[in-house]
Motif scaffolding. Structure first.
Motif, PDB file in Angstrom:
ATOM      1  N   TYR A 249       0.849  -1.192   0.000  1.00  0.00           N
ATOM      2  CA  TYR A 249       0.000   0.000   0.000  1.00  0.00           C
ATOM      3  C   TYR A 249       0.889   1.247   0.000  1.00  0.00           C
ATOM      4  O   TYR A 249       1.861   1.337   0.756  1.00  0.00           O
ATOM      5  CB  TYR A 249      -0.892   0.037   1.237  1.00  0.00           C
ATOM      6  CG  TYR A 249      -1.875  -1.121   1.326  1.00  0.00           C
ATOM      7  CD1 TYR A 249      -3.131  -1.035   0.744  1.00  0.00           C
ATOM      8  CD2 TYR A 249      -1.533  -2.295   1.993  1.00  0.00           C
ATOM      9  CE1 TYR A 249      -4.028  -2.085   0.829  1.00  0.00           C
ATOM     10  CE2 TYR A 249      -2.427  -3.353   2.078  1.00  0.00           C
ATOM     11  CZ  TYR A 249      -3.671  -3.246   1.493  1.00  0.00           C
ATOM     12  OH  TYR A 249      -4.561  -4.289   1.575  1.00  0.00           O
ATOM     13  N   HIS A 250       0.540   2.200  -0.843  1.00  0.00           N
ATOM     14  CA  HIS A 250       1.206   3.502  -0.882  1.00  0.00           C
ATOM     15  C   HIS A 250       0.093   4.562  -0.806  1.00  0.00           C
ATOM     16  O   HIS A 250      -0.493   4.932  -1.833  1.00  0.00           O
ATOM     17  CB  HIS A 250       2.033   3.661  -2.167  1.00  0.00           C
ATOM     18  CG  HIS A 250       2.977   2.519  -2.405  1.00  0.00           C
ATOM     19  ND1 HIS A 250       4.183   2.387  -1.746  1.00  0.00           N
ATOM     20  CD2 HIS A 250       2.864   1.432  -3.218  1.00  0.00           C
ATOM     21  CE1 HIS A 250       4.799   1.292  -2.161  1.00  0.00           C
ATOM     22  NE2 HIS A 250       4.015   0.678  -3.055  1.00  0.00           N
ATOM     23  N   ASP A 252      -1.419   8.257   0.520  1.00  0.00           N
ATOM     24  CA  ASP A 252      -1.185   9.609   1.005  1.00  0.00           C
ATOM     25  C   ASP A 252      -2.223   9.915   2.087  1.00  0.00           C
ATOM     26  O   ASP A 252      -3.429   9.878   1.816  1.00  0.00           O
ATOM     27  CB  ASP A 252      -1.322  10.609  -0.151  1.00  0.00           C
ATOM     28  CG  ASP A 252      -0.884  12.011   0.232  1.00  0.00           C
ATOM     29  OD1 ASP A 252      -0.986  12.349   1.430  1.00  0.00           O
ATOM     30  OD2 ASP A 252      -0.468  12.770  -0.659  1.00  0.00           O
ATOM     31  N   ALA A 287      -0.146  -3.834  -5.857  1.00  0.00           N
ATOM     32  CA  ALA A 287       0.168  -2.562  -5.193  1.00  0.00           C
ATOM     33  C   ALA A 287      -1.010  -1.609  -5.336  1.00  0.00           C
ATOM     34  O   ALA A 287      -1.529  -1.419  -6.445  1.00  0.00           O
ATOM     35  CB  ALA A 287       1.425  -1.942  -5.787  1.00  0.00           C
ATOM     36  N   THR A 289      -2.054   2.276  -4.746  1.00  0.00           N
ATOM     37  CA  THR A 289      -1.515   3.625  -4.531  1.00  0.00           C
ATOM     38  C   THR A 289      -2.651   4.635  -4.612  1.00  0.00           C
ATOM     39  O   THR A 289      -3.423   4.620  -5.582  1.00  0.00           O
ATOM     40  CB  THR A 289      -0.446   3.967  -5.586  1.00  0.00           C
ATOM     41  OG1 THR A 289       0.585   2.985  -5.552  1.00  0.00           O
ATOM     42  CG2 THR A 289       0.154   5.342  -5.325  1.00  0.00           C
ATOM     43  N   SER A 291      -3.170   8.815  -4.252  1.00  0.00           N
ATOM     44  CA  SER A 291      -2.524  10.116  -4.114  1.00  0.00           C
ATOM     45  C   SER A 291      -3.419  11.163  -4.774  1.00  0.00           C
ATOM     46  O   SER A 291      -4.535  10.863  -5.201  1.00  0.00           O
ATOM     47  CB  SER A 291      -1.137  10.098  -4.769  1.00  0.00           C
ATOM     48  OG  SER A 291      -1.267   9.791  -6.157  1.00  0.00           O
TER      49      SER A 291
END
Length: 360
Positions: A249-250, A252, A287, A289, A291
Motif C-alpha cells: 500500500y502507498h 497519502d 500494489a 496507490t 494520491s
C-alpha cells in the motif's frame, strides 16, 4: 407555490409601474398645454391606470384559459395581432368615454356632442392604443415564453437527476451479487483444502458483506472506508493464495477523507486478483496507490499479469465502474487499464478531488 407567488408579485408591480408611468407622461403633456388641474389630473391618472390594467389583465386571463396547443409561436402571433386590434378598439372607447365624461362633469358649459368628440379623437386614441398594447402584449408573451423555457429547463434537469439516481441505484444493485459470487468462489476453493481457514474466510465474508451493504447505499464514501473494505477483501484472498499473493500500500494520508464511489477501488482490486494474479501459478504482487494531483484524486492498482489474458474492458465489474464514473462525474473522471510493463498491468482511476466537510 413560492415561484407562482413571486411571479404574480412581479406581474402586478410591472403593471402598476408601467401604466402609472404612461399616465404620468400624459399628465406632463397636459401640464405644458395649459390645461392642468391637480385634482382633475389625479383622477385622470387613476382612471388611465385602471383602464390600462383592466384591458391587459383581461387579455392575460383569456390567454391563461387557452389550451397549450393555442400558444404555439405561429398561432399565438396571429391571435396576439387580433387581440391588439380588439384591445385598441376597447381602449379607444374607454378613453373617449372617460375624457368626454370628465369634460361634462367638470365643465358645465361644455356642449360638444359625444359623436363629434369621438370623430375628433378616435384616430389618435386608436393609434395610441395600438402602440401601447402592442408593446404590452409583446413583452407579456416574451416573458411567458422565457418563463416556460426556464420551467422546461428545470424540469429536464430534474428528470436527468432522477434518471441518474435511478441508474446509480441500478448499478449499485448489481455490485453486491457480483461481489458475493466472487467471495463465495474463494471460500469454495478453501473448504476442501483447509476447513479451518474456510471458517475464518466465512467470518471475513460476513464482515465484508456488512461493510459493503452499508456503504453501497451511499453515493460516495471516504477513501478510508473504501480501503477498509479493500484490506478485508485482500485478507480473504490471502487465505486462499497464501504466499502467492503479496500486497503493498502507498497511501497519502491527505486523501483519507476524499470521497469515491463505493466498491470502486475494491472492484479494481478484485479485477486484478481475478484476471491477473489468480491466473498465474506463481501468483504475484499487487500494489495499491492513492494520491492526488492538483484537483484530481489518483488511484492506481498494479498487479502481475498480462492484458492479453485479462480481456481488458470485459466483465461486469469494469463496465459497472465506467458507467458509475460517467453518472457521478459527467465526463470529469477517467479510467485506464494498460500493460505498463512486460508482466505488470496497471489500472488508473482519476476523479475530481472531493472531500467530506469536517464536522464542526
Amino acid at each position: 407555490m413560492l415561484n407562482r407567488i413571486t411571479t404574480a408579485g412581479l406581474y402586478w408591480r410591472c403593471q402598476l409601474a408601467g401604466w402609472t408611468l404612461a399616465a404620468l407622461f400624459w399628465s406632463y403633456q397636459a401640464y405644458f398645454q395649459g390645461r392642468f388641474h391637480v385634482g382633475i389630473a389625479a383622477l385622470h391618472l387613476l382612471l388611465d391606470v385602471a383602464i390600462g390594467i383592466g384591458l391587459t389583465h383581461g387579455y392575460r386571463a383569456w390567454v391563461k384559459r387557452q389550451p397549450p396547443s393555442a400558444l404555439l409561436v405561429r398561432s399565438s402571433a396571429f391571435r396576439a395581432l387580433g387581440a391588439v386590434l380588439l384591445l385598441s378598439g376597447a381602449y379607444l372607447l374607454a378613453v373617449v368615454s372617460k375624457n368626454y365624461g370628465m369634460q361634462v362633469l367638470f365643465n358645465p358649459s361644455y356642449a360638444t356632442r359625444f359623436a363629434y368628440y369621438y370623430e375628433q379623437h378616435a384616430l389618435t386614441l386608436f393609434v395610441t392604443g395600438i402602440r401601447l398594447l402592442t408593446i404590452w402584449v409583446l413583452l407579456y408573451h416574451v416573458f411567458q415564453y422565457a418563463q416556460r423555457e426556464i420551467r422546461l429547463t428545470q424540469e429536464n434537469a430534474r428528470l436527468q437527476v432522477l434518471a441518474g439516481e435511478a441508474q446509480l441505484a441500478n448499478l449499485r444493485a448489481q455490485l453486491n451479487p457480483h461481489f458475493l459470487f466472487n467471495a463465495l468462489h474463494t471460500i469454495k476453493a478453501l473448504v476442501l483444502d483447509d476447513p479451518r481457514v474456510a471458517r475464518r474466510s466465512i467470518d471475513l465474508l460476513a464482515d465484508l458483506l456488512r461493510k459493503s451493504l452499508t456503504n453501497s447505499t451511499d453515493e460516495l464514501i471516504t477513501v478510508q472506508a473504501e480501503l477498509e473494505l479493500v484490506r478485508d477483501y485482500l485478507e480473504l484472498e490471502t487465505l486462499r493464495f497464501e504466499e502467492r499473493l503479496r500486497c503493498h500500500y502507498h497511501l497519502d494520508p491527505a486523501t483519507h477523507e476524499a470521497l469515491v464511489p463505493p466498491l470502486s477501488i475494491q472492484g479494481l482490486v478484485e479485477n486484478a486478483i481475478k484476471h491477473g494474479i489468480g491466473r498465474r501459478k506463481q501468483g504475484g504482487t499487487l500494489a495499491v496507490t492513492v494520491s492526488y494531483d492538483q484537483e484530481m484524486l489518483i488511484v492506481t492498482i498494479s498487479n502481475c499479469g498480462r492484458l492479453v489474458d485479462a480481456a481488458p474492458g470485459a466483465g461486469l465489474g469494469l463496465l459497472n465502474l465506467r458507467e458509475r464514473l460517467a453518472a457521478h462525474y459527467h465526463g470529469q473522471a477517467r479510467f485506464e487499464l494498460v500493460q505498463s510493463a512486460a508482466e505488470v498491468v496497471t489500472a488508473t482511476l482519476a476523479m475530481p478531488l472531493i472531500s467530506r466537510p469536517c464536522a464542526s
